[in-house]
Enzyme design. Structure first.
Site, short mmCIF file in Angstrom:
data_model
loop_
_atom_site.label_atom_id
_atom_site.label_comp_id
_atom_site.label_asym_id
_atom_site.label_seq_id
_atom_site.Cartn_x
_atom_site.Cartn_y
_atom_site.Cartn_z
N LYS A 1 0.85 -1.19 0.00
CA LYS A 1 0.00 0.00 0.00
C LYS A 1 0.89 1.25 0.00
O LYS A 1 2.09 1.17 0.25
CB LYS A 1 -0.93 0.01 1.22
CG LYS A 1 -1.47 -1.35 1.62
CD LYS A 1 -2.41 -1.98 0.60
CE LYS A 1 -2.91 -3.32 1.15
NZ LYS A 1 -3.76 -4.06 0.25
C1 LIG Z 1 -4.36 -5.31 1.34
C2 LIG Z 1 -5.79 -5.45 1.55
C3 LIG Z 1 -6.33 -6.01 2.72
C4 LIG Z 1 -5.46 -6.65 3.77
O1 LIG Z 1 -4.60 -5.76 4.40
P1 LIG Z 1 -3.51 -6.34 5.44
O2 LIG Z 1 -3.05 -5.09 6.13
O3 LIG Z 1 -2.43 -6.98 4.64
O4 LIG Z 1 -4.21 -7.26 6.34
C5 LIG Z 1 -7.70 -6.04 2.87
N1 LIG Z 1 -8.52 -5.56 1.94
C6 LIG Z 1 -8.05 -5.02 0.78
C7 LIG Z 1 -9.02 -4.49 -0.21
C8 LIG Z 1 -6.67 -4.96 0.55
O5 LIG Z 1 -6.23 -4.46 -0.60
#
Ligand SMILES: *Cc1c(COP(=O)(O)O)cnc(C)c1O
Length: 388
Positions: free
Chosen positions: A184
């Site tokens: 992210k």
């Molecule tokens: C990356 C992501 C998650 C999970 O995030 P983590 O911090 O890795 O648990 C959940 N939902 C969406 C839409 C994502 O892109």
């Protein structure tokens, strides 16, 4: 011989993050403490939200959001299948049933009519995702949820820095969840945040992430040694973030505006370089907001082009891509799970791919992606045509 490969994504971390992490370690307080508090306050202020509760990742954020709303066995939660699988898994953590709805082709986000069609007497919540940073049109969903007395949760994992109707995303949901995974644009290594305007929910979320304790470890420490007897008020979890992570997060939050501006610049260059390419649909801002271009997903609209072959050929030329957003209902983990037809989801997951975007990407690197992508796609289309 291959030129140096171009990655799909690269976390943007510098000496400031290193210093902040080192300072947290030197302070002697490395678990959840004052820096987590500071990060929460800065994050809430950035969003214009009343409360922000830091947790270990976005998956635990989604779990806590459903748990704190009292959703459990026998309940249904509507989710897009087209999302990282954590969205669909979250209802299962509380014993509820995820119910898949289809998405809109242009934004890849939940389609309101498709959601309306799967609501039942058992529906207790809808999880709307801002896919790849693309803000979902949340107001009509919220209105639909309010009419039915159900909760709206926003999985804004990818959407920090995106806006909805002139404000940061997540303002229209009861609870929103963010991710700070290195994939992210704001990262703390691992990390997440639950955001809400509801003070009572926030207080309970703080307790639940820390074993259900009546007094946090940081609060006990702040009394300077006077004994504080904590109680365990309910069954909680250990979903804490560390102060080392929060220290990095504070620096990253300070950089966010510049990072989003750079990503939007790269997206504008893709639009310029690929806009005329036949057989593609490129992402762009929806009418109701702006995206942070966390993911730059291109849909191949010419059925004669094989997405997988395009990816293989780009990889052979040193350009990393990813398949489009996954469809949870096609994974073995959801084999046999009943659902309505999801034609748009299946089209998007099979025919789109994600192109490289990262802060330090040079114009020369991007030109190479543009030129190679255009050539590979043109070859694909001609090849298939001549093979007919
Ligand atoms: C990356 C992501 C998650 C999970 O995030 P983590 O911090 O890795 O648990 C959940 N939902 C969406 C839409 C994502 O892109």
């Amino acid at each position: 011989m291959n030129a140096v490969s171009i990655p799909i994504m690269k976390p943007f971390l510098g000496p400031e993050e290193q210093e902040a992490a080192a300072a947290a370690i030197a302070s002697g307080w490395i678990a959840q403490g004052p820096r987590v508090r500071e990060f929460e306050e800065a994050f809430a202020a950035h969003l214009g939200a009343a409360h922000s509760v830091a947790v270990s990742n976005c998956t635990t954020a989604l779990h806590l959001a459903l748990h704190v709303l009292g959703i459990g066995p026998g309940d249904e939660v509507v989710v897009p299948s087209l999302s990282f699988i954590a969205t669909a898994n979250a209802p299962r953590y509380v014993g509820a049933t995820p119910v898949f709805a289809d998405v809109d082709l242009a934004t890849q986000n939940l389609d309101v009519e498709s959601v309306g069609a799967v609501l039942t007497d058992r529906t207790r919540a809808v999880i709307v995702v801002d896919q790849g940073g693309m803000p979902a049109d949340v107001d009509p969903l919220r209105a639909m949820c309010d009419r039915r007395g159900i909760h709206l949760i926003e999985d804004a994992a990818c959407a920090i820095g995106s806006t909805y109707r002139g404000r940061p995303v997540a303002g229209a949901a009861h609870l929103a969840a963010f991710s700070f995974h290195p994939r992210k644009i704001l990262t703390t290594g691992e990390g997440g945040m639950v955001v809400t305007d509801d003070e009572q929910l926030a207080a309970r979320l703080r307790r639940l992430r820390e074993h259900g304790m009546s007094v946090s470890a940081a609060e006990r420490h702040a009394t300077g040694g006077a004994p504080v007897l904590e109680q365990y008020l309910e069954t909680g979890f250990n979903y804490r973030m560390t102060d080392i992570q929060a220290a990095v997060g504070l620096v990253q939050l300070g950089r966010l505006e510049g990072v989003v501006a750079r990503r939007r610049e790269i997206a504008a260059r893709y639009q310029e370089g690929l806009g005329e390419t036949e057989g593609t649909a490129l992402p762009s801002d929806p009418a109701w907001g702006t995206t942070n271009y966390q993911s730059y997903a291109v849909l191949l609209t010419d059925d004669s082009a094989s997405r997988d072959d395009v990816m293989v050929q780009l990889a052979a030329e040193g350009i990393s891509t990813r398949r489009g957003i996954m469809a949870s209902h096609l994974e073995p983990a959801f084999a046999g799970h009943s659902h309505v037809p999801l034609p748009v989801t299946e089209r998007l997951t099979r025919h789109s791919l994600i192109l490289p975007v990262f802060h330090e990407m040079t114009d020369a690197e991007q030109d190479r992606v543009i030129e190679t992508f255009r050539r590979v796609l043109a070859d694909q289309v001609t090849l298939t045509v001549s093979a007919r």
